[in-house]
Design an enzyme around this catalytic site. Structure first.
Site, mmCIF file in Angstrom:
data_model
loop_
_atom_site.group_PDB
_atom_site.id
_atom_site.type_symbol
_atom_site.label_atom_id
_atom_site.label_comp_id
_atom_site.label_asym_id
_atom_site.label_seq_id
_atom_site.Cartn_x
_atom_site.Cartn_y
_atom_site.Cartn_z
ATOM 1 N N LYS A 254 0.774 -1.315 -0.007
ATOM 2 C CA LYS A 254 0.030 0.095 -0.095
ATOM 3 C C LYS A 254 0.976 1.314 0.130
ATOM 4 O O LYS A 254 1.869 1.329 0.588
ATOM 5 C CB LYS A 254 -0.735 0.021 1.336
ATOM 6 C CG LYS A 254 -1.850 -1.101 1.362
ATOM 7 C CD LYS A 254 -2.549 -0.751 2.865
ATOM 8 C CE LYS A 254 -3.673 -1.918 2.929
ATOM 9 N NZ LYS A 254 -4.994 -2.059 2.083
ATOM 10 N N ARG A 328 -9.799 -11.895 3.032
ATOM 11 C CA ARG A 328 -10.775 -13.001 2.368
ATOM 12 C C ARG A 328 -10.090 -14.182 2.584
ATOM 13 O O ARG A 328 -10.519 -15.385 2.890
ATOM 14 C CB ARG A 328 -11.155 -12.695 1.032
ATOM 15 C CG ARG A 328 -9.966 -12.560 0.096
ATOM 16 C CD ARG A 328 -10.386 -11.893 -1.303
ATOM 17 N NE ARG A 328 -10.423 -10.536 -1.114
ATOM 18 C CZ ARG A 328 -10.887 -9.600 -1.972
ATOM 19 N NH1 ARG A 328 -11.370 -10.173 -3.207
ATOM 20 N NH2 ARG A 328 -10.841 -8.408 -1.785
#
Ligand code: BES
Ligand code: MG
Ligand code: ZN
Length: 478
Positions: A254, A328
């Site tokens: 990021k 996830r």
């Protein structure tokens, strides 16, 4: 700060807060209020505050029209008044509302605690040292006592969740989170079991371990059990919270501005932990098991990489297209575990899962993906009781196709569009027919710009109350 809920007026020589409607006579200090209304100094309009500092110190607070009072308004006005008390350095006060509605009373208690919330433990200067000691909330004598206990418990659990999120990632990492959960379990009455790396591997949680293995801080799989209805083992509500104590993005790293707030990537874990505290404390007649697959998403020579193909506890293979879509991967092993090993009969997973949810719904509503209409209806009811809004996203076959992989069973990225739906459906691949709700709180779990008096910059503690009411609802207690 302590809040005592009283059904009788306790006459004490301390400041008094009096809730006043704009269209109805005040129940106490009627004449005084009428004079103020005549002189148009104070009208009882919602949010108005009038301070009288005579021999007797009074705060009149406007509640608006009597017919239009809501729990949300009660929460807001209570948060406002608590801030006002702090401004005047008032340590103790009586708060007269004479409220007759359970939902509003609980919300007012919530507003008092949340309006008073601060996270300044790391400040060594410019720190507000003043502490409000006690507020006596005077409610209608017909209301039952447990209502106030429930309100107090939920507010405190919301603060537990806020604190967990606001603690930086060098303080809350998987092991310290697990230790904190053990303490909370002892305090509130639920059982805690913590699995380490060896046991996680033995269970075959390759997907979760792929995310976890890049960090020097080892993962901890945290299991919380509260069996409030031992005779009814066919009903076990399973709660799964995303517990990324830090998300750097891994090799799909990021940019710094997006990374700074990623200590908040365990907001789902904070919500389920907070909910467990109230579920156990209020001794709900329900079986609830909660798991958190806690880990950090980091970079190292051992970290997983874009292009890898990994396995999962459920046996489906996964093509990794982006290491920042890590939540996830931890959640699929957690939901598979809770259904197959803990025998949960209904499952909710809650996660700060996608930036896309901010694009879709902003910071106001939590997005939901579900495979079961009735279960979603239960969630809607619970969210209404909690004043925490949800919105269901579609999840039909056309979206499911977006996560099919060319070289593995599924891929962890659904492409450019519908990111919150494909992320949810990825988790849905591992729940089979079990009624399931996926809640994406990436937009609602954190606030940079507080909008309400009960908001505070940082973790919001969202969904603690909703999950509590969801557990309670099917118990059939009003
Ligand atoms: N933890 C983030 C999601 C997030 C974003 C939470 C902003 C709170 C605020 C999640 O792990 C993530 O990085 N998601 C990616 C997914 C993408 C790579 C498919 C995202 O949303 O960019
Ligand atoms: Mg990520
Ligand atoms: Zn994440």
């Amino acid at each position: 700060m302590d809040i005592k809920v009283l059904q009788n007026i306790k006459e004490e020589n301390i400041p008094k807060i009096i809730g006043v409607y704009c269209d109805t006579d005040s129940e106490i200090y009627t004449e005084k209020v009428n004079v103020l209304k005549e002189k148009k100094r104070f009208n009882g309009k919602f949010g108005e505050i009038y301070h009288v500092d005579n021999e007797e110190e009074l705060f009149f607070i406007g509640l608006g029209e009597k017919e239009k009072i809501t729990s949300e308004k009660g929460r807001e006005i209570s948060a406002k008044i608590v801030k006002e008390l702090a401004k005047y350095k008032i340590e103790k006060a009586n708060y007269y509302v004479f409220c007759k509605c359970n939902k509003i009373v609980r919300a007012m208690i919530d507003g008092l605690y949340l309006g008073n919330y601060k996270f300044d433990k790391y400040k060594t200067s410019d720190k507000e040292e003043f502490i409000i000691q006690e507020i006596n909330l005077v409610i209608d004598k017909d209301l039952e006592e447990w209502i106030s206990n429930e309100g107090i418990s939920l507010a405190k659990s919301t603060i537990i969740a806020r604190n967990l999120v606001n603690e930086p990632a060098n303080v809350i990492y998987p092991e310290s989170l697990a230790n904190r959960v053990k303490e909370l379990g002892e305090e509130h009455g639920f059982e805690v079991e913590v699995l380490g790396e060896k046991e996680i591997k033995e269970l075959g949680m390759e997907s979760y371990m792929s995310v976890a293995r890049g960090s020097d801080n080892p993962p901890r799989f945290i299991i919380m059990r509260y069996m409030g209805d031992e005779d009814n083992k066919d009903d076990i509500l399973g709660l799964v919270g995303k517990g990324l104590t830090y998300d750097s993005g891994g090799y799909s790293i990021k940019p710094t501005p997006g990374m700074v707030s990623m200590k908040s990537d365990m907001g789902g874990a904070a919500a389920v932990i907070g909910a467990m505290c109230s579920i156990a404390h209020m001794k709900l007649k329900r079986n609830v098991i909660t798991v958190v697959a806690a880990c950090e998403n980091m970079i190292s020579g051992n970290a997983y990489k874009p292009g890898d193909i990994i396995n999962s506890m459920g046996g489906k293979t996964i093509e990794i297209l982006n290491t920042d879509a890590e939540g996830r991967l931890t959640l699929i092993d957690a939901v598979y575990y809770i259904i197959n090993k803990e025998k949960a009969t209904k499952v909710v997973d809650i996660a700060t899962l996608t930036g896309a949810v901010l694009v879709a719904l902003g910071t106001t509503r939590t997005a939901v993906v579900s495979n079961n209409d009735d279960f979603y209806t239960s969630l809607e009811k619970a969210s209404d009781k909690a004043d925490e809004k949800v919105w269901r996203l579609p999840g039909d076959e056309d979206y499911k196709k977006l996560i099919k992989s060319d070289i593995a069973d599924i891929k962890n990225l659904g492409g450019k569009y519908a990111g919150s739906i494909t992320a949810g459906l990825f988790i849905g691949e591992f729940v089979g027919d079990t009624p399931w709700l996926h809640m994406d709180i990436a937009g609602t779990g954190w606030t940079d710009a507080p909008k309400k008096a009960y908001d505070h910059k940082g973790g919001t503690g969202v969904a603690v109350k909703t999950l509590y009411y969801l557990a309670k609802e099917e118990e059939n207690v009003e």
